[in-house]
Design a protein around this motif. Sequence first.
Motif, PDB file in Angstrom:
ATOM      1  N   SER A  12      33.310   5.894   3.943  1.00 38.57           N
ATOM      2  CA  SER A  12      34.233   4.343   3.467  1.00 38.57           C
ATOM      3  C   SER A  12      35.458   4.923   2.440  1.00 38.57           C
ATOM      4  N   GLY A  13      35.757   5.626   1.637  1.00 33.71           N
ATOM      5  CA  GLY A  13      36.993   5.869   1.228  1.00 33.71           C
ATOM      6  C   GLY A  13      36.309   5.543  -1.421  1.00 33.71           C
ATOM      7  N   PHE A  14      35.118   5.185  -0.567  1.00 37.08           N
ATOM      8  CA  PHE A  14      34.342   5.033  -1.602  1.00 37.08           C
ATOM      9  C   PHE A  14      34.682   6.156  -3.209  1.00 37.08           C
ATOM     10  N   LYS A  55      36.251   9.157  -3.282  1.00 37.87           N
ATOM     11  CA  LYS A  55      37.423   8.920  -3.683  1.00 37.87           C
ATOM     12  C   LYS A  55      37.577   8.218  -5.075  1.00 37.87           C
ATOM     13  N   THR A  56      37.421   7.224  -4.849  1.00 40.68           N
ATOM     14  CA  THR A  56      37.522   6.075  -6.682  1.00 40.68           C
ATOM     15  C   THR A  56      36.474   6.463  -6.874  1.00 40.68           C
TER      16      THR A  56
END
Lengths: 203, 235
Positions: B75-77, B79-80
């Motif tokens: 989901s890319g989360f 990294k965040t």
Amino acid sequence: MKIENFNLSKQKRIIFKDVNFYFEDCQLNFVLGKRQSGKTDLLDQIAQNESLNNLIGFPKTSKIAYLAQQNDFYVNLTVAEILHFIRQLDGTKKFTPPLRILQLERQKFLELSMVEKKLVIIYLNIMVEKELYLFDEPEMGLDLVSSQEVFSWIRELVKLDKTIIITTNKLDNICDIDNVNYIKAHDEILVDSYLKIKSRMAF
Amino acid sequence: MELRNDWALFKIQLTIAFKERFYFVYTLIVPMFMVFLNKTLNFQDNESIYVYWSYIVVTTVFNGFLLNLIRLRESGFLKTLTYLSGSRHSIVLANLLVQLIIVQLEIFLFNLYVTFFITHVSSLTFVYGFLASSLITVLCIAMTSIFFVLKIRRVVFNYLSGGIFTVGVLLLGVHPQGFNKALLTIFSPFQFAYGLYVIPCSTIKYAVFLAFCSLLYLIISVLVFKKFSIGEKLR
């Protein structure tokens, strides 16, 4: 903060060849370029700058907030619970969330629209206390009003003496005085205020 | 400073885990149902209960630990979240601790269920379940960490884990000897977990083999998590 004589290649593809970037401290800096021009790769390098010699003046990784381009959070939590989690992290700003976020607090994150999810995730990155904020195309997937609201939040960070680097391929939210690094080609970066870059972009 | 972030990550992951109640159907309700169906069979020895414990540990590792991290990364989360919290290792560690707690709780509830409805489970077995399951969960996570090298997407992972579950559960009923047993222990997480639970009743040769496998998986997992990519752009 600056990057000198920067070279980057990925899977035999040259992304940057001997280029320089310059970012103003405590200001809004844009990295402008078309899709696949290496903007995300550049932010990845900045976020991991401790191991690279030609990245000068950047804070260490723990002092950087980085909003990834693609972002979702498949959790059955309310917005209030997620905000509470961020507040528990070391170093968060003590200010009241904007009305748009307050209105979403009671809702479950999974039930929000894509725009609302994006707004919450962007706001999480603004809440944390860091020296440098990296935003990878924050306006992607947002409507015009939401995009303007997000940039108003981001501009508030500048008032708190924070340095911000935003990658974008749109010109809508850049002001004339903002510092812009324009990726013209993999070996040519134009760095100046947006007003001056605009005139040079024509050529 | 880091401890405060670790604690916050642990609490949020624990909250998330307990809110996703559906996966307890796979990890706890299914083995309870299976043991109920098998209650007429010979269920006097501890080795019978270890089969169900292995199932609980492996399904929890897959549905909890692995799926959580794959989903976060895709989901890319991840990294965040890594930059928000300051460390990707804290996220992995918090996830591991949460799964340890869930495994302990599931094993405890399963043992209670068996005691009340199937056959008496001794207090010694309760203690053994508590102590052994923590270690076996960590070793199972180490073994399955190889999945992160593949950088697979969630959909592929779901198909793959579905296949592993089906084959693994079917093979749990098989008790091969010699080379076949060793081969199954290396490749099937169910057999590996079961092998570790039955160490007290195993031959010294097999115990040494399991110790060697465990050490190997631990080394591999350290290397995997050291190089663990937080990026969302996967194959």
